[in-house]
Write a protein that holds these residues in place. Structure first.
Motif, PDB file in Angstrom:
ATOM      1  N   LEU A  36       0.849  -1.193   0.000  1.00 27.65           N
ATOM      2  CA  LEU A  36       0.000   0.000   0.000  1.00 27.65           C
ATOM      3  C   LEU A  36       0.880   1.236   0.000  1.00 27.65           C
ATOM      4  CD1 LEU A  36      -2.554  -0.937   2.841  1.00 27.65           C
ATOM      5  CD2 LEU A  36      -2.708  -1.503   0.412  1.00 27.65           C
ATOM      6  N   VAL A  37       0.507   2.234  -0.777  1.00 29.66           N
ATOM      7  CA  VAL A  37       1.128   3.549  -0.709  1.00 29.66           C
ATOM      8  C   VAL A  37       0.010   4.552  -0.440  1.00 29.66           C
ATOM      9  CG1 VAL A  37       2.438   5.328  -1.919  1.00 29.66           C
ATOM     10  CG2 VAL A  37       3.010   2.915  -2.259  1.00 29.66           C
ATOM     11  N   ASP A  38       0.114   5.221   0.691  1.00 29.76           N
ATOM     12  CA  ASP A  38      -0.951   6.120   1.144  1.00 29.76           C
ATOM     13  C   ASP A  38      -2.304   5.415   1.176  1.00 29.76           C
ATOM     14  OD1 ASP A  38       0.753   8.216   1.575  1.00 29.76           O
ATOM     15  OD2 ASP A  38       0.431   9.121  -0.383  1.00 29.76           O
ATOM     16  N   GLY A  39      -2.295   4.144   1.578  1.00 28.25           N
ATOM     17  CA  GLY A  39      -3.521   3.379   1.730  1.00 28.25           C
ATOM     18  C   GLY A  39      -4.054   2.773   0.458  1.00 28.25           C
ATOM     19  N   THR A  40      -3.431   3.055  -0.685  1.00 25.32           N
ATOM     20  CA  THR A  40      -3.888   2.535  -1.970  1.00 25.32           C
ATOM     21  C   THR A  40      -3.016   1.362  -2.394  1.00 25.32           C
ATOM     22  OG1 THR A  40      -4.664   4.711  -2.668  1.00 25.32           O
ATOM     23  CG2 THR A  40      -4.271   3.094  -4.403  1.00 25.32           C
ATOM     24  N   PRO A  41      -3.612   0.226  -2.795  1.00 25.00           N
ATOM     25  CA  PRO A  41      -2.799  -0.916  -3.231  1.00 25.00           C
ATOM     26  C   PRO A  41      -2.077  -0.606  -4.545  1.00 25.00           C
ATOM     27  CG  PRO A  41      -5.057  -1.597  -2.706  1.00 25.00           C
ATOM     28  CD  PRO A  41      -5.058  -0.105  -2.759  1.00 25.00           C
ATOM     29  N   VAL A  42      -0.754  -0.743  -4.525  1.00 25.45           N
ATOM     30  CA  VAL A  42       0.033  -0.604  -5.748  1.00 25.45           C
ATOM     31  C   VAL A  42       0.535  -1.969  -6.219  1.00 25.45           C
ATOM     32  CG1 VAL A  42       0.712   1.761  -5.225  1.00 25.45           C
ATOM     33  CG2 VAL A  42       2.163  -0.137  -4.462  1.00 25.45           C
ATOM     34  N   ALA A  43       0.456  -2.957  -5.358  1.00 25.24           N
ATOM     35  CA  ALA A  43       0.754  -4.342  -5.712  1.00 25.24           C
ATOM     36  C   ALA A  43      -0.104  -5.232  -4.828  1.00 25.24           C
ATOM     37  CB  ALA A  43       2.230  -4.670  -5.511  1.00 25.24           C
ATOM     38  N   PRO A 349       5.801   5.293   7.859  1.00 25.33           N
ATOM     39  CA  PRO A 349       4.996   6.517   7.720  1.00 25.33           C
ATOM     40  C   PRO A 349       5.658   7.584   6.856  1.00 25.33           C
ATOM     41  CG  PRO A 349       4.985   5.767   9.992  1.00 25.33           C
ATOM     42  CD  PRO A 349       6.023   4.953   9.273  1.00 25.33           C
ATOM     43  N   GLU A 350       6.984   7.688   6.916  1.00 27.74           N
ATOM     44  CA  GLU A 350       7.667   8.702   6.117  1.00 27.74           C
ATOM     45  C   GLU A 350       7.501   8.447   4.620  1.00 27.74           C
ATOM     46  OE1 GLU A 350       8.230   9.460   9.809  1.00 27.74           O
ATOM     47  OE2 GLU A 350       9.252   7.627   9.184  1.00 27.74           O
ATOM     48  N   ALA A 351       7.458   7.187   4.223  1.00 26.81           N
ATOM     49  CA  ALA A 351       7.257   6.841   2.808  1.00 26.81           C
ATOM     50  C   ALA A 351       5.800   6.572   2.486  1.00 26.81           C
ATOM     51  CB  ALA A 351       8.099   5.618   2.445  1.00 26.81           C
ATOM     52  N   GLY A 352       4.949   6.524   3.521  1.00 27.46           N
ATOM     53  CA  GLY A 352       3.546   6.214   3.302  1.00 27.46           C
ATOM     54  C   GLY A 352       3.317   4.783   2.871  1.00 27.46           C
ATOM     55  N   VAL A 353       4.241   3.889   3.208  1.00 30.63           N
ATOM     56  CA  VAL A 353       4.224   2.521   2.688  1.00 30.63           C
ATOM     57  C   VAL A 353       3.852   1.519   3.777  1.00 30.63           C
ATOM     58  CG1 VAL A 353       5.722   0.651   1.851  1.00 30.63           C
ATOM     59  CG2 VAL A 353       5.857   2.909   0.821  1.00 30.63           C
ATOM     60  N   ALA A 354       3.000   0.573   3.401  1.00 28.00           N
ATOM     61  CA  ALA A 354       2.730  -0.604   4.230  1.00 28.00           C
ATOM     62  C   ALA A 354       2.849  -1.832   3.347  1.00 28.00           C
ATOM     63  CB  ALA A 354       1.342  -0.532   4.850  1.00 28.00           C
ATOM     64  N   LEU A 355       3.355  -2.904   3.927  1.00 27.90           N
ATOM     65  CA  LEU A 355       3.530  -4.152   3.184  1.00 27.90           C
ATOM     66  C   LEU A 355       3.053  -5.313   4.032  1.00 27.90           C
ATOM     67  CD1 LEU A 355       6.506  -5.411   1.086  1.00 27.90           C
ATOM     68  CD2 LEU A 355       5.868  -6.704   3.125  1.00 27.90           C
ATOM     69  N   GLY A 356       2.396  -6.261   3.383  1.00 27.45           N
ATOM     70  CA  GLY A 356       2.049  -7.526   4.011  1.00 27.45           C
ATOM     71  C   GLY A 356       2.514  -8.665   3.125  1.00 27.45           C
ATOM     72  N   TYR A 357       3.265  -9.596   3.690  1.00 26.08           N
ATOM     73  CA  TYR A 357       3.736 -10.767   2.948  1.00 26.08           C
ATOM     74  C   TYR A 357       3.418 -11.999   3.776  1.00 26.08           C
ATOM     75  CZ  TYR A 357       7.060 -14.412   1.556  1.00 26.08           C
ATOM     76  OH  TYR A 357       7.624 -15.605   1.205  1.00 26.08           O
ATOM     77  N   VAL A 358       2.744 -12.974   3.153  1.00 27.45           N
ATOM     78  CA  VAL A 358       2.401 -14.222   3.843  1.00 27.45           C
ATOM     79  C   VAL A 358       2.720 -15.387   2.917  1.00 27.45           C
ATOM     80  CG1 VAL A 358       0.571 -13.074   5.142  1.00 27.45           C
ATOM     81  CG2 VAL A 358      -0.020 -14.269   3.035  1.00 27.45           C
ATOM     82  N   MET A 359       3.017 -16.545   3.498  1.00 29.80           N
ATOM     83  CA  MET A 359       3.401 -17.705   2.713  1.00 29.80           C
ATOM     84  C   MET A 359       3.164 -18.968   3.523  1.00 29.80           C
ATOM     85  SD  MET A 359       5.804 -16.992   4.869  1.00 29.80           S
ATOM     86  CE  MET A 359       6.070 -18.470   5.880  1.00 29.80           C
ATOM     87  N   ASN A 360       3.249 -20.137   2.882  1.00 33.71           N
ATOM     88  CA  ASN A 360       3.040 -21.377   3.635  1.00 33.71           C
ATOM     89  C   ASN A 360       4.268 -22.277   3.705  1.00 33.71           C
ATOM     90  OD1 ASN A 360       2.860 -22.131   0.917  1.00 33.71           O
ATOM     91  ND2 ASN A 360       1.148 -23.551   1.231  1.00 33.71           N
ATOM     92  N   ARG A 361       5.283 -22.078   2.848  1.00 36.55           N
ATOM     93  CA  ARG A 361       6.508 -22.850   3.020  1.00 36.55           C
ATOM     94  C   ARG A 361       7.409 -22.107   3.996  1.00 36.55           C
ATOM     95  NH1 ARG A 361       8.859 -26.888   0.255  1.00 36.55           N
ATOM     96  NH2 ARG A 361       7.828 -26.469  -1.730  1.00 36.55           N
ATOM     97  N   MET A 362       7.622 -22.707   5.142  1.00 38.01           N
ATOM     98  CA  MET A 362       8.390 -22.066   6.188  1.00 38.01           C
ATOM     99  C   MET A 362       9.859 -21.951   5.812  1.00 38.01           C
ATOM    100  SD  MET A 362       6.271 -21.502   8.802  1.00 38.01           S
ATOM    101  CE  MET A 362       7.235 -21.541  10.314  1.00 38.01           C
ATOM    102  N   GLY A 363      10.451 -20.780   6.107  1.00 31.74           N
ATOM    103  CA  GLY A 363      11.894 -20.646   6.049  1.00 31.74           C
ATOM    104  C   GLY A 363      12.496 -21.145   7.345  1.00 31.74           C
TER     105      GLY A 363
END
Length: 395
Positions: A36-43, A349-363
Motif C-alpha cells: 500500500l502507498v498512502d492506503g492505496t494498493p500498488v501491488a 509513515p515517512e514513505a507512506g508505505v505498508a507491506l504484508g507478505y504471507v506464505m506457507n513454506r516455512m523458512g
C-alpha cells in the motif's frame, strides 16, 4: 513457474519480478504480497499452492497462519485503548490486572509488556499445548511467574507470552477476548480479513503450512546452546508446523502466534501505522497514538534472540524498528514484525508505505527471510525511481 494473479502498478513491476523469483529461485510454494502507498494498493499479488501436494491453488482470499506477524495487530488493540484514555502505558500492569503483582512484578509497566521488557519471555514450569489453549490458566501462571531478568532493563523476545500478557490487559479493560476486541473495533469496521481464533466457517480457506528444510547441524547446535530463558520463550511448549495445521491450534486464541489472515489484511493493519492512524481515509488512531507505536525503548542485544543476531536491535511499543540492519527498509524509523518462517508486516509513515507478505513454506529463520528481503528491497527500489513517490517529510 506458478501462475501469478492479482495486479501491480507498472512502476512497482520490480515487486512482481521479486515475487516471481521467490518461486523460481527461493523455494516458494504458495504466497501473497500486498503493498500500500498512502492506503492505496500498488501491488496485490498471489500465486502457487495452498497445500504441500499441490492440489489447491492459492486464491485471492486464502488465509494462512502468520505466526508473530500477528503481534502487530495485538499491539494495536492496546494502543486503541490508550488512545481512548482507558489504558495508561506508564501505569503498572497490576493496576488493571491485580494478580500480576505477584513475584515482585508490582512495578512492571504496561510499556514493558508492549516492548518485550517485562522479563516474562516464558514460563519457568513446563507448560503443555493443552494448557496453552486454556487462556485463564496460561494468564494465571504468567501472573504468578517470577521475571527472568529485571523488568524494563533489556528486551527479551516474548514469543508466546506476548499475546497473553498484552491480551489479558485488553480483556481486563474491555471485557472482551483479544480476538473479539480486534474484530469489533478494527477488522470488522474496516473489512480486514484477519482473526485471532479462526472461525469454523473459514477453515476451508486456510493454507497448509509446510515444514522448512531441516536445520543444519550447526543450526541444531546453536539451538542447543540457547539459555534457559530462550528455551522458555521459544519452546515451552514446543509448537511448529504439525501443531499449527491442527483445528485446535487454529481455533484457539494465541495472539502472539496464531493470527490468520491474507497479505492484504496484514498490509491494512500495518497500514494504520503507516497512515499515521488512518487507513484509506478512515481514522483508527490519533496521530499521536500511531506515532507512539514506534517509540523506541532502547537498543540492546535481545536476551532471547540475541545469540542469533550479529547486531543490537530495538523494539518500540509493539513493533521492531528497522534500525541499522534495514529489516524494514532504509528508513531506520520504519517498523514491522516478522513471523517465524518468513511472513512480515511493515509500516513506513515517512514513505507512506505498508507491506504484508504471507506464505506457507516455512523458512528456517525467525526474522529477515530472503523472500521477504527481496520484496522489501523491490518496493524501495521503485520508490527511488523518478516519479516513484513524492513524500511528505518525516514528522
Amino acid at each position: 513457474m506458478p501462475q501469478i494473479q492479482g495486479h501491480c502498478d507498472e512502476r512497482f513491476a520490480g515487486v512482481r519480478e521479486a515475487f516471481e523469483r521467490n518461486f523460481t529461485e527461493r523455494g516458494e510454494l504458495g504466497a501473497a504480497v500486498t503493498v500500500l502507498v498512502d492506503g492505496t494498493p500498488v501491488a496485490d499479488l498471489w500465486g502457487g499452492w495452498a497445500d504441500a501436494a499441490g492440489t489447491r491453488r492459492w486464491e485471492r482470499d486464502t488465509l494462512v497462519n502468520v505466526w508473530s506477524t500477528g503481534k502487530g495487530p495485538m499491539a494495536l488493540c492496546a494502543h486503541l485503548l490508550a488512545d481512548r484514555g482507558l489504558l495508561d502505558l506508564d501505569a503498572p500492569v497490576a493496576a488493571y490486572w491485580p494478580e500480576f503483582a505477584a513475584a515482585g512484578k508490582g512495578s512492571v509497566l504496561v510499556r514493558h509488556l508492549l516492548s518485550h521488557r517485562a522479563g516474562l519471555a516464558g514460563l519457568r514450569e513446563p507448560h503443555t499445548l493443552a494448557e496453552l489453549y486454556d487462556w485463564e490458566l496460561t494468564c494465571a501462571r504468567l501472573a504468578a511467574t517470577e521475571p527472568w531478568w529485571e523488568p524494563g532493563t533489556r528486551s527479551g523476545y516474548h514469543a508466546l507470552s506476548y499475546g497473553f500478557l498484552v491480551g489479558e490487559v485488553v480483556r481486563r479493560i474491555s471485557g472482551l477476548m483479544p480476538g473479539e476486541f480486534l474484530r469489533r473495533e478494527i477488522t470488522g469496521p474496516l473489512g480486514i480479513d484477519f482473526t485471532f481464533g479462526l472461525p469454523e466457517k473459514d477453515t476451508d480457506r486456510v493454507a497448509e503450512l509446510v515444514r522448512a528444510k531441516p536445520l543444519s547441524d550447526e543450526g541444531g547446535e546453536h539451538f542447543a546452546r540457547l539459555r534457559p530463558v530462550a528455551i522458555a520463550s521459544l519452546a515451552n511448549p514446543a509448537t511448529g508446523v504439525a501443531v499449527a495445521n491442527t483445528p485446535r491450534w487454529r481455533s484457539a486464541e494465541i495472539p502472539a502466534a496464531n493470527g490468520h489472515g491474507t497479505a492484504r489484511a496484514v498490509a491494512s493493519l500495518y497500514g494504520i501505522v503507516a497512515g499515521r492512524g488512518s487507513l484509506a481515509g478512515r481514522r483508527v488512531l490519533s496521530e499521536r497514538a500511531a506515532e507512539r507505536v514506534r517509540e523506541g525503548q532502547g537498543s540492546c542485544r535481545d536476551l532471547v534472540l540475541g545469540p542469533g543476531f550479529a547486531h543490537d536491535t530495538e523494539i518500540g511499543l509493539g513493533l521492531w524498528l528497522s534500525g541499522p540492519n534495514r529489516s524494514y527498509g532504509p528508513n531506520p524509523a520504519a517498523v514491522g514484525h516478522d513471523g517465524a518462517g518468513g511472513s512480515c508486516g511493515l509500516a513506513d509513515p515517512e514513505a507512506g508505505v505498508a507491506l504484508g507478505y504471507v506464505m506457507n513454506r516455512m523458512g528456517t529463520g525467525i526474522t529477515d527471510d530472503p523472500r521477504k528481503r527481496a520484496l522489501v528491497e523491490a518496493v524501495y527500489a521503485a520508490l527511488r525511481r523518478p516519479g516513484g513517490r513524492p513524500r511528505n517529510p518525516a514528522r
